[in-house]
Design a protein around this motif. Structure first.
Motif, short mmCIF file in Angstrom:
data_model
loop_
_atom_site.label_atom_id
_atom_site.label_comp_id
_atom_site.label_asym_id
_atom_site.label_seq_id
_atom_site.Cartn_x
_atom_site.Cartn_y
_atom_site.Cartn_z
N UNK A 137 0.32 -1.27 0.01
CA UNK A 137 0.00 -0.26 0.51
C UNK A 137 0.85 0.88 -0.25
N UNK A 138 1.77 1.63 0.81
CA UNK A 138 2.44 2.46 1.16
C UNK A 138 3.52 2.64 -0.42
N UNK A 139 4.04 1.24 -0.78
CA UNK A 139 4.73 1.67 -1.88
C UNK A 139 3.74 2.37 -3.34
N UNK A 140 2.70 2.14 -3.11
CA UNK A 140 2.11 2.60 -4.29
C UNK A 140 1.24 3.67 -4.14
N UNK A 141 1.64 4.43 -2.71
CA UNK A 141 1.40 5.86 -2.68
C UNK A 141 2.07 6.20 -3.55
N UNK A 142 3.35 5.61 -2.23
CA UNK A 142 4.93 6.47 -3.44
C UNK A 142 4.73 6.58 -4.92
N UNK A 143 4.76 5.69 -5.83
CA UNK A 143 4.57 5.82 -6.90
C UNK A 143 3.43 6.98 -7.71
N UNK A 144 1.95 7.11 -6.52
CA UNK A 144 1.47 7.74 -7.06
C UNK A 144 1.52 8.93 -6.81
N UNK A 145 2.62 9.73 -5.89
CA UNK A 145 3.15 10.80 -5.28
C UNK A 145 4.42 11.01 -6.84
N UNK A 146 4.70 9.78 -6.55
CA UNK A 146 6.64 10.43 -7.72
C UNK A 146 5.56 10.63 -9.19
N UNK A 147 4.31 9.59 -9.46
CA UNK A 147 3.96 9.48 -11.42
C UNK A 147 2.81 11.24 -11.29
N UNK A 148 2.40 11.99 -10.63
CA UNK A 148 1.30 12.43 -10.33
C UNK A 148 1.47 13.31 -9.84
#
Length: 267
Positions: A137-148
């Motif tokens: 879950x945390x890795x998904x949030x990190x990826x979302x912030x990096x991308x968007x």
């Protein structure tokens, strides 16, 4: 009054002083992705008698971002050291501490480290461990912030942090929180997420020896009341309170009920 204090690794931490300069100090630390201003409604009625020290964690508010890499991620221990160094730089000998969410995680670390200045702990809407299965879950949030960017997290965050009824009655409050989230530095948010992923305080809670109050929001899905009860049960002599209704952000949604609990605990 805002002040910047430089830590031993060169990161400038922003601190807001308010209240009675001769009052008993109360250190406040905010949640992930916001800043010290989320405590304003709680601090306001205590300013006549208390010295309020509201800290922006590294990478939040106007504090500097601490470099963090997968090989050397920022840790909760490091964030706790920041708080200790701020308190020392201000010449404070004894202080109470209240932290919400990641601020509550930092508070647990402080309680185990047991710095001489720590008089009491209030841990609000927090947990004491982060299981490996939650890292996705945390890795998904990190990826979302990096991308968007941070804006991509706003709607889902507000839905978790506030009850639907409060959101209906106080849309301007949610707008203010949304604005803070949007301005949080991406790298600061990611570094704090990496710190949260390393949370493993459950085995150490029995070592906290200062008076501790644990507070949960009855509708908090992020840090549910059973997690708060478990923390209180593991800390010798700790007390548990549950605010109803309230989700993950009682300093805003339930400030009128939260501040008397904190003030009474620190008395």
């Amino acid at each position: 009054m805002m002040q910047r204090i430089t830590t031993d690794d060169g990161v400038d931490i922003a601190v807001e002083h308010s209240g009675n300069p001769d009052g008993a100090p109360l250190v406040l630390v905010h949640a992930l992705g916001v800043d010290h201003t989320i405590w304003d409604l709680v601090a306001a009625p205590m300013r006549a008698t208390r010295r309020i020290i509201a800290i922006d964690l590294a990478g939040h508010g106007v504090s500097e971002v601490r470099p963090s890499t997968p090989e050397q991620p920022q840790t909760l221990e490091r964030l706790a050291m920041d708080v200790e160094q701020v308190v020392a730089a201000l010449g404070i000998e004894r202080a109470d501490y209240a932290g919400i969410s990641i601020g509550g995680m930092v508070g647990q670390v402080l309680g185990v480290r047991n710095p001489a200045w720590l008089r009491s702990l209030t841990l609000v809407c927090t947990v004491s461990s982060m299981p490996v299965e939650a890292h996705v879950l945390w890795d998904e949030r990190i990826a979302t912030v990096r991308d968007q960017g941070m804006d991509a997290l706003v709607d889902a965050t507000l839905a978790r942090w506030f009850t639907a009824e409060f959101a209906r009655l106080a849309p301007s409050a949610l707008d203010q929180v949304a604005a803070i989230i949007r301005t949080t530095p991406t790298d600061g948010f990611i570094a704090a997420c990496e710190a949260i992923k390393g949370l493993n305080m459950t085995p150490h809670l029995g070592g906290i020896a200062v008076p501790t109050l644990v507070i949960s929001g009855a509708q908090d899905a992020s840090c549910p009341p059973e997690a708060g009860r478990a923390i209180a049960a593991a800390i010798p002599g700790a007390r548990f309170e549950c605010l109803e209704p309230a989700a993950h952000m009682p300093p805003i949604e339930a400030a009128d009920r939260l501040w008397p609990l904190i003030d009474g605990h620190c008395a």
